[in-house]
Design an enzyme around this catalytic site. Structure first.
Site, PDB file in Angstrom:
ATOM      1  CB  SER A   1       2.977  -6.319   2.268  1.00 24.98           C
ATOM      2  OG  SER A   1       3.626  -6.478   1.067  1.00 24.98           O
TER       3      SER A   1
ATOM      4  CG  HIS B   1       3.980 -10.205   4.044  1.00 22.39           C
ATOM      5  ND1 HIS B   1       3.680 -11.587   4.363  1.00 22.39           N
ATOM      6  CD2 HIS B   1       3.688  -9.943   2.958  1.00 22.39           C
ATOM      7  CE1 HIS B   1       3.134 -12.362   3.556  1.00 22.39           C
ATOM      8  NE2 HIS B   1       3.022 -11.575   2.409  1.00 22.39           N
TER       9      HIS B   1
ATOM     10  CG  ASP C   1       4.533  -9.998  -0.815  1.00 22.62           C
ATOM     11  OD1 ASP C   1       4.000 -10.850  -0.419  1.00 22.62           O
ATOM     12  OD2 ASP C   1       4.016  -8.801  -0.097  1.00 22.62           O
TER      13      ASP C   1
ATOM     14  CG  MET D   1       5.778 -11.251  -6.303  1.00 22.06           C
ATOM     15  SD  MET D   1       4.676  -9.884  -6.890  1.00 22.06           S
ATOM     16  CE  MET D   1       3.585  -9.625  -5.040  1.00 22.06           C
TER      17      MET D   1
ATOM     18  CG  HIS E   1       3.515 -14.686   0.127  1.00 17.29           C
ATOM     19  ND1 HIS E   1       2.517 -13.742  -0.106  1.00 17.29           N
ATOM     20  CD2 HIS E   1       3.169 -15.681  -0.510  1.00 17.29           C
ATOM     21  CE1 HIS E   1       1.744 -14.221  -0.845  1.00 17.29           C
ATOM     22  NE2 HIS E   1       1.919 -15.631  -1.162  1.00 17.29           N
TER      23      HIS E   1
ATOM     24  CG  MET F   1       3.657 -15.089  -4.236  1.00 15.89           C
ATOM     25  SD  MET F   1       2.780 -13.466  -4.281  1.00 15.89           S
ATOM     26  CE  MET F   1       4.266 -12.723  -3.108  1.00 15.89           C
TER      27      MET F   1
ATOM     28  CG  MET G   1      -3.075 -15.698  -1.614  1.00 18.08           C
ATOM     29  SD  MET G   1      -1.722 -14.439  -0.753  1.00 18.08           S
ATOM     30  CE  MET G   1      -2.269 -13.051  -1.878  1.00 18.08           C
TER      31      MET G   1
ATOM     32  N   GLY H   1      -2.387  -3.233  -3.420  1.00 15.14           N
ATOM     33  CA  GLY H   1      -3.522  -2.438  -3.683  1.00 15.14           C
ATOM     34  C   GLY H   1      -4.780  -3.071  -4.466  1.00 15.14           C
TER      35      GLY H   1
ATOM     36  CG  ASP I   1      -0.953 -11.194   1.524  1.00 16.12           C
ATOM     37  OD1 ASP I   1      -1.122 -10.135   1.314  1.00 16.12           O
ATOM     38  OD2 ASP I   1       0.251 -11.889   1.116  1.00 16.12           O
ATOM     39  N   GLY I   2      -4.021  -9.473   1.313  1.00 14.04           N
ATOM     40  CA  GLY I   2      -4.539  -8.867   0.182  1.00 14.04           C
ATOM     41  C   GLY I   2      -5.778  -7.947   0.601  1.00 14.04           C
TER      42      GLY I   2
HETATM   43  C1  DX5 Z   1       0.075  -9.894  -3.079  1.00  8.56           C
HETATM   44  C2  DX5 Z   1       1.037  -9.770  -2.039  1.00  8.56           C
HETATM   45  C3  DX5 Z   1       0.462  -9.093  -0.868  1.00  8.56           C
HETATM   46  C4  DX5 Z   1       0.529  -7.682  -0.851  1.00  8.56           C
HETATM   47  C5  DX5 Z   1      -0.629  -7.257  -0.106  1.00  8.56           C
HETATM   48  O1  DX5 Z   1       0.464 -10.636  -3.790  1.00  8.56           O
HETATM   49  O2  DX5 Z   1       1.157 -11.082  -1.505  1.00  8.56           O
HETATM   50  O3  DX5 Z   1       1.163  -9.299   0.447  1.00  8.56           O
HETATM   51  O4  DX5 Z   1       1.520  -7.021  -0.724  1.00  8.56           O
HETATM   52  O5  DX5 Z   1      -0.819  -5.565  -0.474  1.00  8.56           O
HETATM   53  P1  DX5 Z   1      -2.251  -4.723  -0.154  1.00  8.56           P
HETATM   54  O6  DX5 Z   1      -2.181  -4.745   1.179  1.00  8.56           O
HETATM   55  O7  DX5 Z   1      -1.907  -3.516  -0.567  1.00  8.56           O
HETATM   56  O8  DX5 Z   1      -3.480  -5.605  -0.756  1.00  8.56           O
HETATM   57 ZN    ZN Z   2       2.136 -11.687   0.567  1.00  3.57          ZN
END
Ligand code: DX5
Ligand code: ZN
Length: 219
Positions: free
Chosen positions: A7, A32, A34, A36, A65, A67, A136, A144, A174-175
Site C-alpha cells: 500500500s 495498492h 488508497d 481517501m 481502493h 474510500m 478490512m 499502521g 487490508d490492514g
Molecule cells: C487503510 C488502508 C490500508 C492501509 C494499510 O484504510 O486501506 O490499505 O494502507 O496499512 P497497514 O498495512 O499499515 O495496516
Molecule cells: Zn487499502
C-alpha cells in the site's frame, strides 16, 4: 496463487515514482492505491492525477481502493488514469449494483470492500459480478493500525461463498498485515495481501516481501 500488494499509503509521498519502482523490483505483485476523501474516511490522500502520473512507471496492476463518497463520479477518472482494479465500500454507494457495472463498463475489475462491522449480506446479490472481495481488518483511514482478529472468521465465510460460486474471485485482506500474521490470514482464506507499514516501514522491501512469501510457502 498468493499476491502481495504493498500500500502506497506508507510510502514516501515525495518520491512516489521511485517507491513504486523499488517495491515492484522487490517483488510486489500489485500496487495498492488508497484513495481517501476526508468525508467517507477522516484522512485525505491521492487521486486520479497521481494514479496517471505513476502509471508509466510500472506494468503491475494498480489496485485502487476507493474510500470516497459519493463514488460513481470518480470511477471513470481512475479508469482513464490506468487503474486495473477498482474497489469501493457499499456504504459509499447509493446503488451498489450500478457502481459495479460502471467499473466493469470502464474496463476495470470490480471489488467490494467490507469494513469490520459491515455484514457480508451484500454478497448474496452481487458476488456473481465481482472480481474481488476486500475484507478490512482495520477501520479504514490510516496505516499502521493493528489487525482486528474478527476479520479471520469473515475471511473464512467469504472463502466458502467464493468456493460455492465456482468463480475465480480474489479475496484480499487490508490492514495490519505483517510477516508474523500473514500465514494465519492465508489459512483463513485470503489470497491477496495488502501491506503498507510492514513493507514501506522496513528498510529492505525485498527482505520483507521474501519473508512474507516464505511464510506463505510454508503453509
Ligand atoms: C487503510 C488502508 C490500508 C492501509 C494499510 O484504510 O486501506 O490499505 O494502507 O496499512 P497497514 O498495512 O499499515 O495496516
Ligand atoms: Zn487499502
Amino acid at each position: 496463487m498468493y499476491r502481495i500488494a504493498p500500500s502506497l499509503l506508507s510510502a514516501d509521498f515525495a518520491r512516489l515514482g521511485d517507491e513504486v519502482k523499488n517495491v515492484v523490483a522487490a517483488g510486489a505483485d500489485l500496487i495498492h492505491f488508497d484513495v481517501m476523501d476526508n468525508h467517507y474516511v477522516p484522512n485525505l490522500t491521492i487521486g486520479p492525477l497521481v494514479c496517471a502520473a505513476l502509471r508509466p512507471h510500472t506494468t503491475v496492476p494498480i489496485d485502487v481502493h476507493l474510500m470516497v463518497k459519493p463514488v460513481d463520479r470518480i470511477i471513470p477518472d481512475f479508469a482513464k488514469a490506468g487503474a486495473n482494479i477498482i474497489s469501493f465500500h457499499p456504504e459509499a454507494s447509493e446503488h451498489i449494483d450500478r457502481t459495479i457495472s460502471l467499473i466493469k463498463e470502464q474496463g476495470c475489475k470490480a471489488g467490494l470492500v467490507f469494513n469490520p462491522a459491515t455484514p457480508l449480506d451484500y454478497l448474496d446479490h452481487v458476488l456473481d459480478k465481482l472480481d474481488l472481495v476486500l475484507i478490512m481488518s482495520v477501520n479504514p483511514g490510516f496505516g499502521g493500525q493493528s489487525f482486528i482478529p474478527g476479520a479471520l472468521a469473515k475471511l473464512r465465510a467469504v472463502r466458502a461463498r467464493i468456493a460455492a460460486s465456482g468463480r475465480d474471485i480474489w479475496l484480499e485482506i487490508d490492514g495490519g498485515v505483517k510477516t508474523d500474521n500473514i500465514a494465519e490470514i492465508a489459512r483463513a482464506g485470503a489470497d491477496t495481501f495488502v501491506a503498507g507499514s510492514a513493507i514501506f516501514g522496513a528498510p529492505d522491501y525485498q527482505a520483507t516481501i521474501r519473508k512474507m512469501r516464505g511464510e506463505l510457502a510454508a503453509l
